[in-house]
Design a protein around this motif. Sequence first.
Motif, PDB file in Angstrom:
ATOM      1  N   ALA A 160       0.829  -1.202   0.000  1.00 32.92           N
ATOM      2  CA  ALA A 160       0.000   0.000   0.000  1.00 32.92           C
ATOM      3  C   ALA A 160       0.868   1.258   0.000  1.00 32.92           C
ATOM      4  O   ALA A 160       0.571   2.236  -0.700  1.00 32.92           O
ATOM      5  N   PHE A 161       1.951   1.238   0.783  1.00 27.88           N
ATOM      6  CA  PHE A 161       2.846   2.391   0.830  1.00 27.88           C
ATOM      7  C   PHE A 161       3.478   2.635  -0.540  1.00 27.88           C
ATOM      8  O   PHE A 161       3.636   3.787  -0.967  1.00 27.88           O
ATOM      9  N   ALA A 162       3.851   1.541  -1.217  1.00 27.70           N
ATOM     10  CA  ALA A 162       4.488   1.661  -2.539  1.00 27.70           C
ATOM     11  C   ALA A 162       3.480   1.967  -3.638  1.00 27.70           C
ATOM     12  O   ALA A 162       3.876   2.265  -4.777  1.00 27.70           O
ATOM     13  N   ILE A 189       3.629  -3.884  13.647  1.00 24.54           N
ATOM     14  CA  ILE A 189       3.037  -3.137  12.535  1.00 24.54           C
ATOM     15  C   ILE A 189       1.526  -3.365  12.549  1.00 24.54           C
ATOM     16  O   ILE A 189       1.053  -4.497  12.664  1.00 24.54           O
ATOM     17  N   ASN A 190       0.781  -2.285  12.474  1.00 21.60           N
ATOM     18  CA  ASN A 190      -0.675  -2.352  12.430  1.00 21.60           C
ATOM     19  C   ASN A 190      -1.165  -2.133  11.009  1.00 21.60           C
ATOM     20  O   ASN A 190      -0.441  -1.586  10.161  1.00 21.60           O
ATOM     21  N   SER A 191      -2.392  -2.546  10.747  1.00 20.91           N
ATOM     22  CA  SER A 191      -2.910  -2.517   9.378  1.00 20.91           C
ATOM     23  C   SER A 191      -2.995  -1.106   8.804  1.00 20.91           C
ATOM     24  O   SER A 191      -3.015  -0.929   7.584  1.00 20.91           O
ATOM     25  N   ASP A 192      -3.055  -0.082   9.681  1.00 23.74           N
ATOM     26  CA  ASP A 192      -3.117   1.294   9.194  1.00 23.74           C
ATOM     27  C   ASP A 192      -1.730   1.917   9.009  1.00 23.74           C
ATOM     28  O   ASP A 192      -1.610   3.112   8.733  1.00 23.74           O
ATOM     29  N   GLY A 193      -0.678   1.114   9.203  1.00 26.75           N
ATOM     30  CA  GLY A 193       0.681   1.613   9.040  1.00 26.75           C
ATOM     31  C   GLY A 193       1.285   2.196  10.294  1.00 26.75           C
ATOM     32  O   GLY A 193       2.452   2.603  10.292  1.00 26.75           O
ATOM     33  N   SER A 194       0.519   2.225  11.383  1.00 22.16           N
ATOM     34  CA  SER A 194       1.065   2.716  12.649  1.00 22.16           C
ATOM     35  C   SER A 194       1.957   1.657  13.273  1.00 22.16           C
ATOM     36  O   SER A 194       1.828   0.461  12.986  1.00 22.16           O
TER      37      SER A 194
END
Length: 609
Positions: free
Chosen positions: A66-68, A125-130
């Motif tokens: 998702a980040f990429a 690592i959490n699913s929201d990127g936190s």
Amino acid sequence: MITVLVSSASFLIKAPAVDSTGNGVISIINVKVVNGSGMVFTDIGNSLVNTDTENSMKTAAQVGAAFAGVDFEKYNYYFSVESNASEIDGPSAGLAFTLGVIQDFFEIENSSQTFRTDFTVTGAINSDGSVGVVGGVSDKIIAASGIVNLMLIPSGQSLLDGVDYAQFGASLSKPVQVVEVANVSEAVKLLLTPTGSVLKGVPNHTLTVFQPAPFNYSNATLPMKNVALHQIQNAENDLTLLALNSSNKAQVAMINQSLLQALNYTTQGYFYTAANTAFLIQNSIDSQLLNNVTSNEFANMINTLFENMTSFNFTSMNLNNFEWVAGAELRYFWALNELTLVNNSFASLPTPSYLINDFVTAKNWFQAAIDLNKEASKISGPPVNNFNVRTYALKVLNESASYQNLTSDSFFHHTTSLAEFNAGDYVASTMDSMFVLAYSNKTLNFTSFYPSVWAEVYKAQGFYNEQFYNLTKSQNSESNYVFLQLLSNLLSGNAENVIQSFSTPLQVNENFNKTNNSIQVQTIASYTPLVFFNYLWIGVIGIAVLLIFILAFTLSQPKPEKKPEDVIDKFDIALAEGRISEKTHAKLVKKWKAKIKTNTENTPSKKHV
């Protein structure tokens, strides 16, 4: 001939971990991304991977994709871990997994961006990127010292642990710059700096102690305060011994600071928080003190703890102390379950070091049972008939079994709830069933509630987590708060039903009819409760004596040769207990079945474990 171009990349990350003796070690994580269909694969060498870790790998792959800005389903993700730890346990490598995926996508997209090479990270690592807080941070920083220059840890970790980790890292003989990050974006930004550079303008952790608002506790929960104070005192005494045997003065100072924080919690009404902090510290101290224990010494320690548990007697249960007695019984059975797993695994492992952490957990759970039982003995009240709770205990046992999910926590409490029921400790069994329901995020339709002491101490712990979440936005603290509030409500309704059951005549001909459990329990209608317990205790004592004899004889014998068939049996047990996934189980079994074939073709090995 048609040539197909496959986009792929791989990246190595140094990741700190804590081994079974509580010491920090550096693991090497290799993350590889190739064209595929959204599959996640694991290669863990000779270590066992906890299911939480494998779930963390999948979350890391999804967050990294998702980040990429790419489609997760168009790639496969390979995670390999090389570590001296016998078990890769928990989600603390989640951030490292995620960063490995992101760096691979940088390469696949031919980006000029690349991470510096002198860093390490720890964090869930959490699913929201936190990024979520983790344990053992000080040990991990020590392990990173002299190997890397920069270490990223979760935002709020210093506040939670009461330690300025930036200052701690800088104070080491080989300093490490420690910086907190709240999410993946912050981590990526910091890692795109030049290798060897010192980060400028990062926040200084001036507030190193999280001070929650005082909790309005009732006097009924003061026994928990006494337990916490006793555990803190025990840890302080053992820390003195550790200081004499350790050259790591910074670590000793940090542990002492954490104990002072635990002591402060007792003045604010957070008695369970204080006791749990001291419990975890005691586990860490004990693991380090036993770092060089021999196999014979470890066998004797297991035997001694079994003997001490067998000879232990609980105080009589009455209307005013029944929750404290049941709390002691809970921790007794948690300890017994853990110790049994240690004993069963001992023969198939090469050294005791793999089991030390589990052993000290059992030891300190038993100590907690002793402390709680002592507090219960100080409380008088009208006697109660624990046997009358059996019908209600059977009901909630069936309820919790029907809701039980596949998490290791849920399975653990379901197992101990069954053991408590079969031992006749029905109140304790109902309380463990409440843990199963809470971990499964389920509730019961209680119509009335009792001011339960355990409901209050867990409510206070939940309030603590709520305040920490409001300060740091830690997703881990939020989930803990939700779980503890649910558990508190369940225990309050459960206590009311237990009290009602004390005066309710026992019903007969009830079965525990969960089809996937072989245990069937029947009420013996021809016995009165008093006669039943006479026969029960005669049977328990006889079995205990027999077990002690068998155990003493077994431990006195030479340790058996490490046969592949026996090792495979242990992997089957680990799978059943939820400690490894089916994927990890299949790989390990395949490896050891190959050894069976080799052993039939060659001279048998004489190596003993």
